[in-house]
Design a protein around this motif. Structure first.
Motif, PDB file in Angstrom:
ATOM      1  N   HIS A 114       0.826  -1.209   0.000  1.00 30.55           N
ATOM      2  CA  HIS A 114       0.000   0.000   0.000  1.00 30.55           C
ATOM      3  C   HIS A 114       0.860   1.260   0.000  1.00 30.55           C
ATOM      4  O   HIS A 114       1.938   1.291   0.600  1.00 30.55           O
ATOM      5  N   ALA A 154      -4.283   6.912 -10.067  1.00 32.44           N
ATOM      6  CA  ALA A 154      -5.522   6.138  -9.959  1.00 32.44           C
ATOM      7  C   ALA A 154      -5.207   4.660  -9.759  1.00 32.44           C
ATOM      8  O   ALA A 154      -4.219   4.142 -10.274  1.00 32.44           O
ATOM      9  N   HIS A 155      -6.066   4.006  -8.987  1.00 33.16           N
ATOM     10  CA  HIS A 155      -5.975   2.557  -8.722  1.00 33.16           C
ATOM     11  C   HIS A 155      -4.770   2.182  -7.850  1.00 33.16           C
ATOM     12  O   HIS A 155      -4.440   1.006  -7.741  1.00 33.16           O
ATOM     13  N   THR A 156      -4.094   3.186  -7.250  1.00 31.07           N
ATOM     14  CA  THR A 156      -3.007   2.883  -6.314  1.00 31.07           C
ATOM     15  C   THR A 156      -3.586   2.288  -5.034  1.00 31.07           C
ATOM     16  O   THR A 156      -4.513   2.871  -4.456  1.00 31.07           O
ATOM     17  N   PRO A 157      -3.082   1.141  -4.568  1.00 32.02           N
ATOM     18  CA  PRO A 157      -3.552   0.610  -3.280  1.00 32.02           C
ATOM     19  C   PRO A 157      -3.158   1.571  -2.152  1.00 32.02           C
ATOM     20  O   PRO A 157      -1.982   1.889  -1.993  1.00 32.02           O
ATOM     21  N   PHE A 182     -11.280   7.707  -2.544  1.00 29.55           N
ATOM     22  CA  PHE A 182     -10.587   6.427  -2.746  1.00 29.55           C
ATOM     23  C   PHE A 182     -11.391   5.316  -2.065  1.00 29.55           C
ATOM     24  O   PHE A 182     -11.085   4.925  -0.932  1.00 29.55           O
ATOM     25  N   ARG A 184     -11.505   2.226  -2.080  1.00 26.12           N
ATOM     26  CA  ARG A 184     -10.851   0.985  -1.661  1.00 26.12           C
ATOM     27  C   ARG A 184      -9.774   1.213  -0.593  1.00 26.12           C
ATOM     28  O   ARG A 184      -9.075   0.276  -0.220  1.00 26.12           O
TER      29      ARG A 184
END
Length: 319
Positions: A114, A154-157, A182, A184
Motif C-alpha cells: 500500500h 488512480a488505482h493505487t492501493p 478512494f 478501496r
C-alpha cells in the motif's frame, strides 16, 4: 458559582509509563540521563525531571558518547534510532505502546504494497516519528482540504494510519473524504486514536453541555489538550487552554456561574488542583461547591521496557 470536574482527566497510561521510565533510568544509571525531545508535552513535568537530572535535547549531537538516552513517548524515526546506535548510546524507548501499535500498522501496510497516508499534524513529534518508521514515501493529510490535493495515481492501493491524539470529529471527516475519493482505501477508522484521547473528548462533550465555561489544563504544545478545547468550542461553550493557574483571566468568569475543568493526558493533577484553588480565590472567601462528573473508568497500564526493573542494569550498562 460552581466548579465541575470531568472524569477521566489528566495522565494516561502512556504518559505515566514514560515519566516512570525517565525516573527509573536516573535511579539505575545516575545523572545525567538524556531525553530526546520533551518526554511528554508538559513544561511542569519536563522541569520536574530536569531538576532530577534529566537533560532534554532536540539533536543527538548534544549527547555525549556512551550516554543514556531515552526516546520520548511520541516515538522516533528509524533514522534517529540508527544515529543513536552509531553514537554508541544506551537507548531506552519510552514510546507509548499505542504509538508503537501505529508504527506496526504503518509498516504492515507498506509491506502489503500500500501507499501510505498519515492523518496528523505537520511537525508534531509523533507524526515525524511515525512517518520515519517506514522505508517508503508517506503522504501527510492534516485537514479535509488536503484530500483533494493528494497526488496519487488512480488505482493505487492506499492505506492510512492516524496520529493518536487527534480530534475524533475531525478525523472522521477526513476519513470520510478519503473514502469518498478512494473507495478501496483501508485503515483503522478512528481506532488509531488512543483510548485516553477518546475518553477525554467524550467527557468534555458531556461537560460542555452542563457548564457556561470550559477550562482545559494543558500545555500549549499538547495536541490532545488543544483538541479538548476545540471539542468544547464546537459544543458552543467558551473554552480556554491554561497551562496553570497563572493563565486564568478574571473576565472569563463573568457570567459563567458553572465552570467546567478538564485536563489533557499529559497534565499532572497538581496543576488541575492549582487551577481549582485559583477559581476558589475569586469568591472572596466563600468556598465554591465542586461537582465531579462520572465518566469512563481507566485501568490501563503498560509495562516498563525490559531491564529497567533489574537491579544490575546499571552495572551491566557501564561494564
Amino acid at each position: 458559582m460552581q466548579i465541575v470536574l470531568t472524569q477521566p482527566r489528566g495522565f494516561c497510561a502512556g504518559v505515566t509509563r514514560a515519566i516512570e521510565i525517565v525516573e527509573r533510568a536516573i535511579e539505575l544509571h545516575g545523572t545525567p540521563v538524556y531525553v530526546f525531545h520533551e518526554i511528554v508535552h508538559n513544561p511542569w513535568v519536563v522541569d520536574d525531571l530536569r531538576l532530577r537530572g534529566a537533560v532534554f535535547v532536540n539533536d543527538l549531537a548534544e549527547v555525549p558518547t556512551d550516554a543514556v538516552l531515552v526516546f520520548s513517548a511520541h516515538g522516533v524515526s528509524n533514522a534517529v534510532v540508527a544515529q543513536a546506535d552509531r553514537l554508541g548510546l544506551l537507548t531506552i524507548d519510552a514510546t507509548c505502546p499505542l504509538v508503537s501499535k501505529v508504527h506496526l500498522q504503518a509498516q504492515r501496510f507498506v509491506r502489503q504494497g500500500h501507499t501510505l497516508l498519515m492523518i496528523g499534524h505537520a511537525g508534531h513529534e509523533e507524526v515525524v516519528g511515525t512517518m520515519g518508521r517506514v522505508d517508503a514515501p508517506v503522504h501527510l493529510v492534516s485537514v479535509v482540504a488536503d484530500v483533494a490535493h493528494l497526488d496519487v495515481p488512480a488505482h493505487t492501493p492506499l492505506a492510512y494510519v492516524t496520529q493518536t491524539t487527534l480530534s475524533l470529529d475531525d478525523t472522521r471527516e477526513i476519513i470520510a473524504a478519503l473514502k469518498a475519493r478512494f473507495p478501496r482505501i483501508v485503515g483503522p477508522e478512528v481506532d488509531g486514536i488512543c483510548y485516553a484521547t477518546q475518553n477525554r473528548q467524550i467527557a468534555v462533550r458531556r461537560l460542555a453541555a452542563q457548564v457556561d465555561l470550559v477550562l482545559v489544563v494543558g500545555a500549549r504544545n499538547s495536541s490532545n489538550s488543544n483538541r479538548l478545547r476545540e471539542v468544547a468550542e464546537r459544543c458552543g461553550v467558551p473554552a480556554h487552554l491554561v497551562q496553570d493557574e497563572h493563565d486564568l483571566k478574571a473576565e472569563w468568569l463573568l457570567g459563567a456561574p458553572r465552570v467546567g475543568v478538564t485536563a489533557g493526558a499529559s497534565t499532572p493533577e497538581v496543576l488541575v488542583q492549582r487551577v481549582v484553588d485559583a477559581l476558589q480565590s475569586h469568591t472572596a472567601g466563600e468556598r465554591l461547591p465542586i461537582v465531579h462528573l462520572a465518566g469512563a473508568r481507566e485501568d490501563v497500564s503498560f509495562r516498563l521496557p525490559p531491564g529497567l526493573t533489574a537491579p544490575n542494569t546499571a552495572a551491566l550498562a557501564h561494564g
